[in-house]
Design an enzyme around this catalytic site. Structure first.
Site, PDB file in Angstrom:
ATOM      1  N   ASP A 193       0.893  -1.152   0.000  1.00 52.81           N
ATOM      2  CA  ASP A 193       0.000   0.000   0.000  1.00 52.81           C
ATOM      3  C   ASP A 193       0.933   1.204   0.000  1.00 52.81           C
ATOM      4  O   ASP A 193       1.575   1.501   1.010  1.00 52.81           O
ATOM      5  CB  ASP A 193      -0.901   0.002   1.237  1.00 52.81           C
ATOM      6  CG  ASP A 193      -1.905   1.155   1.238  1.00 52.81           C
ATOM      7  OD1 ASP A 193      -1.540   2.238   0.761  1.00 52.81           O
ATOM      8  OD2 ASP A 193      -3.029   0.970   1.713  1.00 52.81           O
ATOM      9  N   HIS A 194       1.020   1.892  -1.130  1.00 56.76           N
ATOM     10  CA  HIS A 194       2.112   2.863  -1.279  1.00 56.76           C
ATOM     11  C   HIS A 194       2.026   4.021  -0.290  1.00 56.76           C
ATOM     12  O   HIS A 194       3.018   4.706  -0.058  1.00 56.76           O
ATOM     13  CB  HIS A 194       2.195   3.372  -2.722  1.00 56.76           C
ATOM     14  CG  HIS A 194       1.106   4.325  -3.113  1.00 56.76           C
ATOM     15  ND1 HIS A 194      -0.113   3.912  -3.599  1.00 56.76           N
ATOM     16  CD2 HIS A 194       1.060   5.677  -3.110  1.00 56.76           C
ATOM     17  CE1 HIS A 194      -0.857   4.966  -3.873  1.00 56.76           C
ATOM     18  NE2 HIS A 194      -0.177   6.050  -3.582  1.00 56.76           N
ATOM     19  N   HIS A 256      -5.728   3.133   1.850  1.00 55.60           N
ATOM     20  CA  HIS A 256      -4.786   4.216   2.142  1.00 55.60           C
ATOM     21  C   HIS A 256      -5.124   4.960   3.437  1.00 55.60           C
ATOM     22  O   HIS A 256      -4.287   5.093   4.340  1.00 55.60           O
ATOM     23  CB  HIS A 256      -4.751   5.223   0.992  1.00 55.60           C
ATOM     24  CG  HIS A 256      -4.353   4.647  -0.326  1.00 55.60           C
ATOM     25  ND1 HIS A 256      -3.513   3.563  -0.446  1.00 55.60           N
ATOM     26  CD2 HIS A 256      -4.673   5.010  -1.592  1.00 55.60           C
ATOM     27  CE1 HIS A 256      -3.336   3.290  -1.733  1.00 55.60           C
ATOM     28  NE2 HIS A 256      -4.034   4.135  -2.440  1.00 55.60           N
TER      29      HIS A 256
END
Length: 510
Positions: A193-194, A256
């Site tokens: 999950d960037h 996010h």
């Protein structure tokens, strides 16, 4: 090239040993947008700063038929090289790369890939391979099975990076994890999950637990509400057909923004080890009840007031009459001693008035008496753009009166750390995977707990056709009753309107 400081690595954070020299990174889906725009630029960024293992090789794999020259041209077209030194580095980097074309569902194709990898590996008796699945989740299982059958090292190590979405609800997520579990061990899987790689998100643990004045007030006795906001200036811009299958809640909030929430709300971990950090995140999620639809508003952008920007339903790729939300505000609660009755407000939307991601912690009113209607203190963590941390505080306005003014204690990264390189999120996370550190990746039970919170709401919205998103104009703040919704959950915007963030500072200027 900007100076960079690399902190000494904490070996206790590792879940596995770092990849040794002469390892191989295989990018599956190498011809796709994700690989070109994120994966390869991140790998090059790590190479620029000599952070890849010595002798590393990078192999691209995709169905697209192209020769070596076309492959390298595609890679380099997405990599920024502002100076001659970077151009030289790029040539060196491209020399480490190669390409294999093949199908995703044929053993023969993966056998060709395995043969190619074996030819370029530096170890005669063992292999160390990192597989990056820059692919749609629909092929994760198929590709994983073929990798395990044909490309898994007989001796050595393997690890795999998997991109979101990890399902679209609890059931599909569990099906995906059940399919992957016999193929990869949990230690081998890095679910990316960037947002967990963004500099300000990684800084949350240090800010919270390395500063006693924050830690002492980080509870229901002092904090009125916490907002985590994601805003985009643009709409779907012709890609609404893809977005419509997810919607803003699945696309941004369940992953996010919820990840950021767990970092804000978690208890102090026993150590910086990956499992200690992820244990505390899971405890937060398990203390959160499912979302009450009464604590949710959804919206869908319409054309701009001047008619120059189209509405969501004007996108020809969007299904006619779609009820897909492009905006949502959701209030969640954490049922534990620290956060009982404190609203955590997640807001996300497209086609809004600005582009930013931030955390806004609003403190309670000061004791009345000598003050009347004095603004609340706020701690703001600007995740992007222009990373910053600032505290909105009240101060005496200089002069001969006792008038107060809202000002700030300000840490803006561009001014304070102007000579330091702030890595891109994908650079940080790929380096973590290379180093065997799972701290900033999603664990299977964490994924399960997050879907439990959101799935009832998602099914409720999907199944009730009479629930239609409220229209809001392209370029606005969102639905017109947003402020009333926030006020009902304890956030004071009226007083907040007295303050203006100094934009010259946000641009890195004094």
């Amino acid at each position: 090239m900007a100076d960079t400081i690399i902190a000494a690595e904490d070996p206790s954070a590792r879940s596995a040993p770092p990849l040794p020299s002469d390892s191989v990174i295989v990018v599956l889906g190498a011809s796709g947008d994700l690989a070109k725009k994120k994966t390869y630029p991140a790998l090059f960024g790590l190479y620029r700063y000599d952070l890849l293992p010595k002798g590393i090789k990078i192999v691209g794999y995709a169905r697209t038929k192209m020769d070596d020259a076309d492959y390298k041209k595609r890679i380099s077209s997405y990599i920024k090289t502002p100076g001659a030194e970077d151009e030289a580095k790029l040539k060196e980097f491209l020399a480490l790369t190669s390409y294999v074309s093949g199908q995703y569902d044929q053993d023969e194709s993966f056998q060709v890939l395995d043969k190619h990898i074996s030819e370029i590996e530096g170890y005669p008796d063992e292999s160390h391979r990192l597989f990056y699945l820059a692919l749609p989740p629909t092929v994760f299982t198929t590709v994983s099975q073929h990798l395990k059958t044909n490309c898994y090292p007989k001796k050595g190590s393997a690890r795999v990076i998997i991109e979101k979405p990890f399902g679209h609800d609890l059931e599909s997520s569990r099906e995906l994890q059940a399919a992957l579990r016999p193929i990869w061990s949990e230690d081998e899987i890095f679910r990316i999950d960037h947002y967990l790689g963004k500099e300000m998100v990684k800084n949350i643990l240090i800010l919270r637990f390395g500063n006693e004045f924050f830690n002492a007030s980080w509870n229901k006795s002092h904090i009125s509400s916490v907002q985590i906001t994601f805003k985009e200036l643009f709409g779907t811009e012709g890609r609404g057909g893809y977005f419509d299958t997810f919607g803003i809640i699945r696309d941004v909030m369940q992953n996010h923004l919820l990840q950021v929430l767990t970092m804000i709300a978690m208890e102090r971990p026993l150590s910086f080890s990956a499992e200690d950090i992820r244990d505390e995140k899971v405890r937060v999620l398990r203390a959160m009840p499912v979302i009450d639809p009464k604590n949710v508003i959804i919206g869908q952008y319409d054309k701009s007031p001047d008619g120059t920007k189209p509405g969501y339903l004007d996108d020809p790729t969007v299904p006619k009459g779609s009820r897909c939300p492009t905006f949502a505000a959701i209030v969640l609660y954490i049922q534990n001693d620290r956060w009982e009755n404190v609203p955590f407000i997640l807001k996300a939307g497209k086609a809004l008035d600005s582009a930013k991601v931030e955390v806004r912690v609003q403190y309670k009113d000061v004791t009345s008496g000598i003050f009347k209607d004095i603004p609340r203190n706020e701690l703001v963590l600007r995740i992007q753009p222009d990373e910053s941390v600032y505290i909105k505080m009240n101060s005496k306005l200089p002069g001969l009166t006792m008038k107060t003014s809202v000002t700030e204690l300000d840490l803006t990264y561009k001014r304070r750390f102007s000579n330091l390189h702030i890595p891109e999120a994908y650079e940080a996370l790929i380096l973590d995977a290379i180093n065997g550190d799972h701290s900033n990746f999603v664990r299977d039970d964490e994924l399960d707990a997050s879907w439990k919170i959101f799935t009832p709401l998602l099914h409720y919205l999907d199944q009730n056709e009479d629930i239609v998103p409220v229209k809001y104009p392209y370029g606005s703040r969102g639905p017109e009753f947003l402020d009333d919704f926030l006020a009902d959950h304890g956030y004071s915007r009226e007083l907040d309107g007295l303050y203006q963030w100094p934009t010259t500072r946000a641009n890195g200027k004094i």
